[in-house]
Design an enzyme around this catalytic site. Structure first.
Site, mmCIF file in Angstrom:
data_model
loop_
_atom_site.group_PDB
_atom_site.id
_atom_site.type_symbol
_atom_site.label_atom_id
_atom_site.label_comp_id
_atom_site.label_asym_id
_atom_site.label_seq_id
_atom_site.Cartn_x
_atom_site.Cartn_y
_atom_site.Cartn_z
ATOM 1 N N GLU A 107 0.797 -1.579 -0.118
ATOM 2 C CA GLU A 107 -0.456 0.218 -0.178
ATOM 3 C C GLU A 107 0.838 1.127 0.287
ATOM 4 O O GLU A 107 0.291 1.862 0.135
ATOM 5 C CB GLU A 107 -0.909 -0.449 1.079
ATOM 6 C CG GLU A 107 -1.884 -1.303 1.752
ATOM 7 C CD GLU A 107 -2.686 -1.461 0.357
ATOM 8 O OE1 GLU A 107 -2.848 0.040 -0.440
ATOM 9 O OE2 GLU A 107 -3.897 -1.255 0.550
ATOM 10 N N HIS A 156 -3.295 2.692 8.093
ATOM 11 C CA HIS A 156 -3.945 2.487 7.200
ATOM 12 C C HIS A 156 -4.751 0.990 8.220
ATOM 13 O O HIS A 156 -3.738 0.045 8.663
ATOM 14 C CB HIS A 156 -3.744 1.800 6.105
ATOM 15 C CG HIS A 156 -4.513 -0.046 5.740
ATOM 16 N ND1 HIS A 156 -4.256 -0.241 4.302
ATOM 17 C CD2 HIS A 156 -6.310 0.361 5.368
ATOM 18 C CE1 HIS A 156 -4.677 -1.391 4.149
ATOM 19 N NE2 HIS A 156 -6.151 -0.571 4.719
ATOM 20 N N HIS A 213 -8.214 -2.170 9.728
ATOM 21 C CA HIS A 213 -9.477 -3.221 9.129
ATOM 22 C C HIS A 213 -10.020 -3.175 10.137
ATOM 23 O O HIS A 213 -10.365 -4.170 10.991
ATOM 24 C CB HIS A 213 -8.898 -4.001 8.366
ATOM 25 C CG HIS A 213 -8.145 -4.059 6.903
ATOM 26 N ND1 HIS A 213 -7.353 -5.716 6.595
ATOM 27 C CD2 HIS A 213 -8.009 -3.074 6.498
ATOM 28 C CE1 HIS A 213 -6.929 -5.065 5.258
ATOM 29 N NE2 HIS A 213 -6.844 -3.182 5.227
ATOM 30 N N HIS A 251 -12.292 -2.135 1.811
ATOM 31 C CA HIS A 251 -11.713 -2.964 2.414
ATOM 32 C C HIS A 251 -11.388 -2.356 3.721
ATOM 33 O O HIS A 251 -11.127 -3.306 4.358
ATOM 34 C CB HIS A 251 -11.024 -1.671 1.575
ATOM 35 C CG HIS A 251 -9.868 -1.735 1.383
ATOM 36 N ND1 HIS A 251 -8.602 -1.616 0.642
ATOM 37 C CD2 HIS A 251 -8.374 -2.735 2.854
ATOM 38 C CE1 HIS A 251 -7.135 -2.077 1.137
ATOM 39 N NE2 HIS A 251 -7.840 -2.201 1.926
#
Length: 219
Positions: A76, A95, A97, A158
């Protein structure tokens, strides 16, 4: 932006805190920080967070070129670089999840700013970026499109990305967003959530804008 040693320490600390807080599973997600000369330090690809140290971080220059004798950067990388190129005040990117925020991401719903701290720390509702392939330049461009007045954005199907003046500051934004997503998930089972008064939204948004543009550079 701070010196190289501080940034590396902050990236490692934020990455391990992100994992400990349950915002990622396994080696998913990534963290980065920008030091004073513009070098971007990133968590290495496919390495468990409890094994991430200052000595195995990856580093790239402002053009995305790998700094010799550093680790292999996350896939990424382009998304992180897009944030730093677009926003000179940003010194850290996270980043992740997280479960509840990802529920909003997969249903393409923004996380509403129904709590004051969401506006203070994230600028307002956490929007949803359109789906773009993981690791692509297109994803980086789409994410950046939503971050001019926000510290966080959901990526459709995502996860979530947050920015801040430093890695730990970006992590805090991510934790506020996930906390709010969890509250909203539960509140909607009780009744329709009630919005903040418009004046409160406007006042807190002004506070966010002031902090971002007047204090982040010194972060």
């Amino acid at each position: 932006m701070t010196d190289e040693t501080d940034v590396r320490t902050q990236v490692v600390a934020a990455a391990q805190a992100m994992a400990a807080a349950g915002l990622v599973v396994g080696t998913a997600g990534n963290v980065s920080g920008r030091d004073g000369d513009g070098t971007i330090w990133l968590t290495p690809s496919s390495l468990p967070y409890d094994q991430v140290t200052e000595t195995n971080l990856a580093a790239v220059d402002e053009n995305g070129n790998l700094v010799p004798d550093t680790g292999r950067p996350s896939t990424e990388k382009a998304m992180h670089l897009a944030c730093y190129r677009a926003f000179p005040e940003v010194g850290g990117v996270v980043h992740c999840h997280p479960v509840h925020a990802s529920m909003f991401a997969v249903t393409h719903q923004p996380i509403p700013a129904v709590i004051e701290e969401v506006i203070v720390y994230l600028g307002g509702d956490v929007p949803v970026a359109d789906y773009r392939p993981t690791g692509s330049d297109e994803l980086g461009a789409e994410v950046v499109r939503h971050l001019a007045e926000r510290s966080g954005v959901l990526m459709a199907n995502h996860g979530m990305l947050c920015v801040g003046r430093s890695p730990d500051h970006a992590l805090h934004a991510a934790m506020v967003a996930e906390h709010t997503a969890r509250i909203m998930w539960g509140a909607r089972r009780l009744a329709d959530p009630v919005d903040l008064p418009e004046k409160a939204r406007t006042d807190f948004a002004a506070a966010y804008a002031y902090l971002r543009h007047q204090t982040w550079v010194a972060g």
